[in-house]
Design an enzyme around this catalytic site. Structure first.
Site, mmCIF file in Angstrom:
data_model
loop_
_atom_site.group_PDB
_atom_site.id
_atom_site.type_symbol
_atom_site.label_atom_id
_atom_site.label_comp_id
_atom_site.label_asym_id
_atom_site.label_seq_id
_atom_site.Cartn_x
_atom_site.Cartn_y
_atom_site.Cartn_z
ATOM 1 N N ARG A 1 -6.085 6.462 -7.107
ATOM 2 C CA ARG A 1 -5.835 8.327 -7.101
ATOM 3 C C ARG A 1 -5.774 8.739 -8.525
ATOM 4 N NH1 ARG A 1 -0.351 8.190 -2.834
ATOM 5 N NH2 ARG A 1 -1.035 10.207 -3.055
ATOM 6 N N LEU B 1 0.671 -1.019 -0.040
ATOM 7 C CA LEU B 1 -0.232 -0.117 -0.451
ATOM 8 C C LEU B 1 0.915 0.889 0.033
ATOM 9 C CD1 LEU B 1 -2.785 -0.893 2.245
ATOM 10 C CD2 LEU B 1 -3.058 -1.072 0.280
ATOM 11 N N ASP B 2 0.337 2.157 -0.757
ATOM 12 C CA ASP B 2 1.220 3.330 -0.478
ATOM 13 C C ASP B 2 1.357 4.061 0.659
ATOM 14 O OD1 ASP B 2 0.748 3.717 -3.600
ATOM 15 O OD2 ASP B 2 -0.851 5.090 -3.412
ATOM 16 N N TRP B 3 2.829 4.625 0.914
ATOM 17 C CA TRP B 3 2.927 5.605 2.473
ATOM 18 C C TRP B 3 1.667 5.542 2.732
ATOM 19 C CZ3 TRP B 3 3.352 10.665 3.584
ATOM 20 C CH2 TRP B 3 4.164 11.575 4.365
#
Length: 211
Positions: free
Chosen positions: A157, A56-58
């Site tokens: 996103r 998962l993204d930060w």
């Protein structure tokens, strides 16, 4: 670093299901000050065998599956590669879509001049698909469920940005109003369905959205 803020929702000899908090990397970054991450914390605190399966993204929070042996890692990785898993995310997006659901099919690629951003590119981009549906409508924003069919970096996103509804709190893609509307990236991995890597039993996990 301790396991602070990492929720272990399921564990058995084959894998873990964890809840990654926002502002924590899934794996170590290249820079020396980016070594703290979810997988390292697990390995240093009772799970030395832990192996990352997906990321998962930060800034994204929510469900991650972690393999605990080589065979489980191989099988779980195959499920993600072959798109046999099911994933659902909860997000807050700016504005009010004209319809209550939709399908986004736009190819994506990394944009090196503006790293780490990704962009839609109909010539060089990789195939990417997302389904979305409205859960709640509010004044300037709405709560949506996002279902990615593919797993491209920053897919949700960039796809929502591409249809004019960037995610709230997104420092990479949101305009000023959307960025200021939420103190964090409003994206959470809320549901994950996998097959058990040893028994093939279909398992569904859910994690409440924190926003």
């Amino acid at each position: 670093m301790p396991l602070t803020d990492i929720g272990i929702l399921h564990q058995d000899p084959a894998f873990l299901i964890v809840n990654k908090p926002t502002l924590l990397l899934s794996v170590p970054g290249r820079a020396e000050d980016n070594k703290d991450c979810l997988i390292t914390r697990l390995q240093d605190n009772g799970y030395p065998e832990a192996r990352i399966v997906h990321r998962l993204d930060w800034e994204t929070s929510g469900l991650l599956v972690i393999a605990r042996n080589p065979d489980a890692h191989r099988e779980l990785s195959r499920q993600f590669h072959d798109r046999e898993t099911e994933k659902a995310y909860i997000a807050l997006c700016w504005g009010q879509p004209a319809t209550d659901s939709g399908h986004i099919d736009l190819p994506l690629r990394y944009d090196p001049p503006n790293k780490p951003r990704h962009i839609v590119d109909h010539e060089q981009g990789k195939h990417a698909q997302t389904f979305w549906r409205i859960l709640e409508r509010h004044g300037d924003y709405c709560r949506v469920e996002l279902t990615p069919i593919t797993g491209r970096s920053h897919q949700l996103r960039v796809h929502m940005l591409a249809i004019g509804h960037p995610l709230l709190g997104d420092r990479l893609y949101a305009h000023e109003q959307a960025l200021a509307a939420c103190p964090r990236l409003a994206l959470h991995a809320a549901k994950l369905v996998i097959s058990h890597p040893e028994t093939a039993e279909r398992l569904s996990f859910e994690c409440p959205c924190p926003f």
